[in-house]
Design a protein around this motif. Structure first.
Motif, short mmCIF file in Angstrom:
data_model
loop_
_atom_site.label_atom_id
_atom_site.label_comp_id
_atom_site.label_asym_id
_atom_site.label_seq_id
_atom_site.Cartn_x
_atom_site.Cartn_y
_atom_site.Cartn_z
N SER A 25 27.16 46.12 -41.44
CA SER A 25 28.28 45.31 -41.90
C SER A 25 29.53 45.68 -41.12
O SER A 25 29.75 46.83 -40.79
N VAL A 26 30.31 44.66 -40.81
CA VAL A 26 31.61 44.87 -40.19
C VAL A 26 32.59 44.01 -40.98
O VAL A 26 32.39 42.80 -41.12
N SER A 27 33.61 44.64 -41.55
CA SER A 27 34.52 43.97 -42.47
C SER A 27 35.10 42.67 -41.94
O SER A 27 35.10 41.65 -42.62
N HIS A 28 35.61 42.68 -40.72
CA HIS A 28 36.29 41.49 -40.23
C HIS A 28 35.35 40.32 -39.95
O HIS A 28 35.78 39.18 -39.83
N TRP A 29 34.04 40.57 -39.87
CA TRP A 29 33.09 39.48 -39.69
C TRP A 29 32.69 38.84 -41.01
O TRP A 29 32.18 37.74 -41.03
N HIS A 30 32.84 39.59 -42.10
CA HIS A 30 32.42 39.13 -43.43
C HIS A 30 30.96 38.71 -43.46
O HIS A 30 30.61 37.67 -44.00
N ARG A 31 30.13 39.52 -42.83
CA ARG A 31 28.71 39.22 -42.83
C ARG A 31 27.89 40.50 -42.77
O ARG A 31 28.37 41.54 -42.33
N LEU A 32 26.66 40.37 -43.22
CA LEU A 32 25.68 41.44 -43.10
C LEU A 32 24.66 40.99 -42.06
O LEU A 32 24.23 39.84 -42.06
N CYS A 33 24.29 41.90 -41.18
CA CYS A 33 23.26 41.61 -40.19
C CYS A 33 22.07 42.51 -40.47
O CYS A 33 22.21 43.73 -40.55
N LEU A 34 20.92 41.91 -40.66
CA LEU A 34 19.69 42.65 -40.89
C LEU A 34 18.91 42.73 -39.59
O LEU A 34 18.73 41.72 -38.90
N TRP A 35 18.46 43.93 -39.26
CA TRP A 35 17.76 44.19 -38.01
C TRP A 35 16.39 44.78 -38.32
O TRP A 35 16.22 45.51 -39.29
N SER A 36 15.42 44.47 -37.49
CA SER A 36 14.09 45.05 -37.64
C SER A 36 13.59 45.54 -36.29
O SER A 36 14.06 45.11 -35.24
N ARG A 37 12.64 46.44 -36.33
CA ARG A 37 12.06 47.02 -35.13
C ARG A 37 10.82 46.22 -34.79
O ARG A 37 9.92 46.07 -35.62
N GLU A 38 10.77 45.68 -33.57
CA GLU A 38 9.62 44.87 -33.15
C GLU A 38 9.18 45.28 -31.76
O GLU A 38 9.95 45.82 -30.98
N ALA A 39 7.91 44.97 -31.47
CA ALA A 39 7.39 45.26 -30.13
C ALA A 39 7.90 44.20 -29.17
O ALA A 39 7.86 43.01 -29.45
N GLY A 40 8.41 44.65 -28.02
CA GLY A 40 8.90 43.75 -26.99
C GLY A 40 7.77 43.26 -26.10
O GLY A 40 6.60 43.59 -26.32
N PRO A 41 8.10 42.50 -25.06
CA PRO A 41 7.08 41.96 -24.16
C PRO A 41 6.27 43.04 -23.45
O PRO A 41 5.11 42.84 -23.12
N ASP A 42 6.89 44.19 -23.20
CA ASP A 42 6.18 45.30 -22.55
C ASP A 42 5.63 46.29 -23.57
O ASP A 42 5.31 47.42 -23.24
N LYS A 43 5.57 45.86 -24.83
CA LYS A 43 5.11 46.67 -25.95
C LYS A 43 6.03 47.84 -26.24
O LYS A 43 5.65 48.80 -26.89
N ASP A 44 7.25 47.77 -25.71
CA ASP A 44 8.26 48.75 -26.05
C ASP A 44 8.95 48.28 -27.33
O ASP A 44 9.22 47.09 -27.49
N ALA A 45 9.23 49.20 -28.23
CA ALA A 45 9.92 48.83 -29.47
C ALA A 45 11.37 48.50 -29.17
O ALA A 45 12.01 49.13 -28.33
N ARG A 46 11.90 47.47 -29.85
CA ARG A 46 13.29 47.09 -29.68
C ARG A 46 13.82 46.57 -31.01
O ARG A 46 13.05 46.19 -31.88
#
Length: 131
Positions: A25-46
């Motif tokens: 959360s960042v106050s001035h944006w007035h939003r919550l951002c949800l993030w998840s860990r996923e495998a990328g194209p090279d199977k690296d986590a991102r």
């Protein structure tokens, strides 16, 4: 962690599929951002932004005119706690509804992110929450 998450408050959480995630959360944006860990194209986590919640649509105006940040996450019931100068609100991730659960006076809150061990080894633990 993504560079846009260096500012604001970050809290670890379990994702809907019991993976590792965090909410930012960042106050001035007035939003919550949800993030998840996923495998990328090279199977690296991102980190991938999986969802954005507009707090302007959920919280009363007086809560938005002050500082706010994520204070915790309740595993098993998918609720995020948001602290503002006018109180603590819960954001239900399933219904996307907010509810004021604490009005400030003398507040000695102690919200902790639960252990996420269950997200990796045991599956969900019903009833686990912040203390």
């Amino acid at each position: 962690m993504p560079s846009e998450c260096f500012f604001g408050r970050n809290v670890l959480m379990a994702t809907e599929d019991d993976g590792l995630g965090f909410v930012n959360s960042v106050s001035h944006w007035h939003r919550l951002c949800l993030w998840s860990r996923e495998a990328g194209p090279d199977k690296d986590a991102r980190w991938v932004q999986s969802r954005t919640i507009d707090l302007k649509a959920l919280l009363p105006k007086e809560a938005l005119s002050t500082f706010l940040h994520v204070a915790g996450f309740a595993y098993g019931i998918s609720v995020i706690f948001v602290r503002t100068d006018v109180g603590i609100f819960t954001i239900d991730l399933k219904s996307c509804q907010a509810k004021k659960v604490y009005k400030y006076g003398r507040c000695n809150y102690n919200l902790r992110t639960p252990a996420l061990r269950a997200a990796f080894t045991e599956g969900p633990r019903i009833g686990t929450s912040v203390a």
